[in-house]
Each structure stands twice: as structure tokens, then as C-alpha cells.
Design a protein around this motif. Structure first.
Motif, PDB file in Angstrom:
ATOM      1  N   PRO A  45      14.818  36.830 -29.168  1.00 56.44           N
ATOM      2  CA  PRO A  45      15.167  38.095 -28.402  1.00 56.44           C
ATOM      3  C   PRO A  45      15.999  38.140 -28.740  1.00 56.44           C
ATOM      4  O   PRO A  45      17.061  38.022 -28.730  1.00 56.44           O
ATOM      5  CB  PRO A  45      14.479  38.189 -27.444  1.00 56.44           C
ATOM      6  N   HIS A  46      16.439  40.058 -29.491  1.00 54.48           N
ATOM      7  CA  HIS A  46      16.732  40.925 -29.231  1.00 54.48           C
ATOM      8  C   HIS A  46      16.979  42.239 -28.492  1.00 54.48           C
ATOM      9  O   HIS A  46      15.931  42.465 -27.916  1.00 54.48           O
ATOM     10  CB  HIS A  46      17.229  40.998 -30.587  1.00 54.48           C
ATOM     11  N   CYS A  80      23.023  44.770 -29.389  1.00 60.01           N
ATOM     12  CA  CYS A  80      22.417  43.601 -28.129  1.00 60.01           C
ATOM     13  C   CYS A  80      23.005  43.077 -27.027  1.00 60.01           C
ATOM     14  O   CYS A  80      24.003  43.085 -27.238  1.00 60.01           O
ATOM     15  CB  CYS A  80      21.798  42.638 -29.387  1.00 60.01           C
ATOM     16  N   PHE A  82      22.435  40.824 -25.732  1.00 59.27           N
ATOM     17  CA  PHE A  82      21.865  39.358 -26.015  1.00 59.27           C
ATOM     18  C   PHE A  82      23.838  38.818 -26.481  1.00 59.27           C
ATOM     19  O   PHE A  82      24.035  37.928 -26.072  1.00 59.27           O
ATOM     20  CB  PHE A  82      20.970  38.866 -26.434  1.00 59.27           C
ATOM     21  N   HIS A  83      23.300  39.955 -27.579  1.00 58.17           N
ATOM     22  CA  HIS A  83      25.177  39.369 -28.841  1.00 58.17           C
ATOM     23  C   HIS A  83      25.386  40.699 -28.805  1.00 58.17           C
ATOM     24  O   HIS A  83      25.282  40.982 -29.998  1.00 58.17           O
ATOM     25  CB  HIS A  83      23.881  38.484 -29.918  1.00 58.17           C
ATOM     26  N   MET A  86      26.642  42.029 -32.311  1.00 56.31           N
ATOM     27  CA  MET A  86      25.365  42.869 -33.117  1.00 56.31           C
ATOM     28  C   MET A  86      25.322  44.214 -32.358  1.00 56.31           C
ATOM     29  O   MET A  86      25.407  44.701 -31.512  1.00 56.31           O
ATOM     30  CB  MET A  86      24.495  42.646 -32.375  1.00 56.31           C
TER      31      MET A  86
HETATM   32 CU   LIG Z   1      21.000  39.609 -30.066  1.00 51.41          CU
END
Ligand SMILES: [Cu+2]
Lengths: 93, 176
Positions: A45-46, A80, A82-83, A86
Motif C-alpha cells: 500500500p501507498h 505517501c 507510509f513512505h 515519495m
Molecule cells: Cu508509499
């Protein structure tokens, strides 16, 4: 009373591919009323989350997408959650 | 030089002709095993850290590792099944597994900040090790195009995880 000719081009649909930990394109310009579809081509997921809180897809699962219609003009940097490496930007004209 | 394509029948399963060893000395079945083992090791460590760590950022990172590496492993096992490649144990996968087991055993003896530090330090080393393996052996060694594409596609995730782990490592380091 006559008809008022309003020059308003038909709304378009734009696609942002999320793949290999990147938003592609990283910079996208759209018109108000246009629709943007984020398609997650990665295996996990993103999210597509604007820094100012204008939009937030929440978790987009692998091979799923999220759609947003641009309502307000402006420059919207997004990431994102989560990340956070990005990063991308959406311009609404 | 191209290795001659050989079709091997193992236990009734026909491995694809592309499964012969490449110039890197690994075949696709071994690469598949290495990828699955690498991800599984990090899922196991992540599960432990998600439950044992008391640091919010470490927990978030650990949960991300579980989610992302589970996703990668699903794609890798799906592809192996599609290609009819049976993952095959090899020195790289065995060493990853042994290192993972050792890490888990060590982490289980720790608590608090000592646990977090050991977990994050190992995550930095582990992700670097997997990136090195991808660059030196796995990506150049993969003969099947889809397998190679999968490896190329997952590489940025390992890089992002490494950056993330390094950031946590730096923020946990004693200040001043
Ligand atoms: Cu992500």
C-alpha cells in the motif's frame, strides 16, 4: 434574456501511476473540475496525501486506485504517509 | 555467452528452460528462494518489533516492514507459481535465514531502547545486504524476464526502507 455562453472545457481524467516507490508523473497540472486517478502498481500500500490537508487517499492497496476531483486552485505538494521519501506535486489551474 | 537452455524435470514439476544457472552461478529457483527468505526474515523481525518495541516510530517502521515485505512476498510466490519455479535453497538464502534466526534470538533477550537499537541497527545492515545481493547477484542473475522485472521493481522499496531505518538510527543516537 439570452443564453450565456460559458467557456468551460470538458473535465479531463489524469492518471498518476504509483510504482517503484514513485509517483509518475511527479508533477502534474490539471484544471479545476478535472479528475485524477492514482493507480498503485506496487506490491504494497501507498497513500497520496497533500501536505496542507487538501486531499488524503488513505491506504491505497496494491493494484487498487483512488480518485480525486480537483476543486480548488493551487499548488498541492503531496507525499505517501507510509513512505515519506515519495514526493510529488499537483497544480490545479 | 549464453548458457544452453536445459529443461529439467524435478519431482514431476517441469522447470522452465530459463531455469539454468546464469553467469552469476544462480538459477531462477534459487533467486526465488532468496527473495522469499529475505522478505520472510524481515517480516518475522518486524512482527517481533511491532509487539515488543515501546517506541512509536520504531513500531510504525516495524509494521511497515511487515506490510511491505508481505506484499513483495505475495507477488514473488505468485510469480514463482505462475512460472512453475519451485524455490530452491542455496547458500545465500541459507545464510539470510541463519542470520535472521540469530537476530531474532538476540532481540528476544533485549528490552526498551536496547531492543530498539539492536532492531534498527540490524534493519540497516539487512537492507543494505539485500540491496547488495540484488545488484550483484539476483538482478544480473535472473534469466526469466518477469522475475528480473520483479526484482528491479522491489529494489526502490529496499532503498526507501534503508533510508527510513537510517533516519531512525540517527534520531536514536545520543545527542551532543
Ligand atoms: Cu508509499
Amino acid at each position: 434574456m439570452g443564453l450565456v455562453a460559458v467557456e468551460r472545457p470538458k473535465p479531463k481524467t489524469h492518471t498518476v501511476i504509483i510504482e517503484g516507490m514513485r509517483f509518475q508523473p511527479e508533477s502534474l497540472t490539471v484544471a479545476r473540475g478535472d479528475t485524477i486517478v492514482w493507480v498503485n502498481k506496487d506490491m504494497f500500500p501507498h497513500t497520496a496525501t497533500s501536505e496542507g490537508g487538501r486531499f488524503d487517499s488513505q491506504s491505497i492497496q496494491a493494484e487498487k486506485s483512488w480518485t480525486f476531483t480537483a476543486g480548488k486552485k493551487g499548488e498541492f505538494a503531496y507525499t505517501c504517509t507510509f513512505h515519506p521519501t515519495m514526493k510529488a506535486v499537483l497544480y490545479v489551474k | 555467452m549464453k548458457t544452453a537452455a536445459v529443461t529439467v524435470a524435478v519431482a514431476g514439476v517441469f522447470l522452465l528452460p530459463v531455469a539454468g544457472p546464469s553467469a552469476q552461478g544462480v538459477n531462477d529457483a534459487q533467486i526465488a528462494s532468496t527473495v522469499v527468505t529475505a522478505n520472510q526474515v524481515d517480516i518475522d523481525a518486524g512482527r517481533l518489533a511491532a509487539s515488543r518495541s515501546t517506541n512509536g516510530e520504531v513500531k510504525t517502521f516495524a509494521r511497515l516492514m511487515v506490510t511491505d515485505h508481505t506484499g513483495v512476498n505475495k507477488s514473488a510466490t505468485d510469480l514463482a507459481a505462475k512460472l512453475k519455479v519451485t524455490p530452491q535453497d542455496n547458500p545465500t538464502s541459507q545464510s539470510l535465514k541463519a542470520d535472521g534466526d540469530k537476530n531474532l534470538a538476540h532481540l528476544k533477550t533485549l528490552k526498551g531502547t536496547a531492543f530498539d537499537k539492536a532492531y534498527i541497527d540490524h534493519e540497516v545492515a539487512y537492507h543494505q545486504q539485500v540491496i547488495d545481493a540484488l545488484d550483484r547477484t539476483l538482478i544480473p542473475g535472473a534469466t526469466n524476464e518477469e522475475l528480473k522485472a520483479l526484482l528491479v521493481k522491489v529494489r526502490p522499496a529496499f532503498v526507501a526502507h534503508l533510508e527510513h531505518a537510517k533516519r531512525l538510527q540517527a534520531s536514536a543516537a545520543p545527542k551532543g
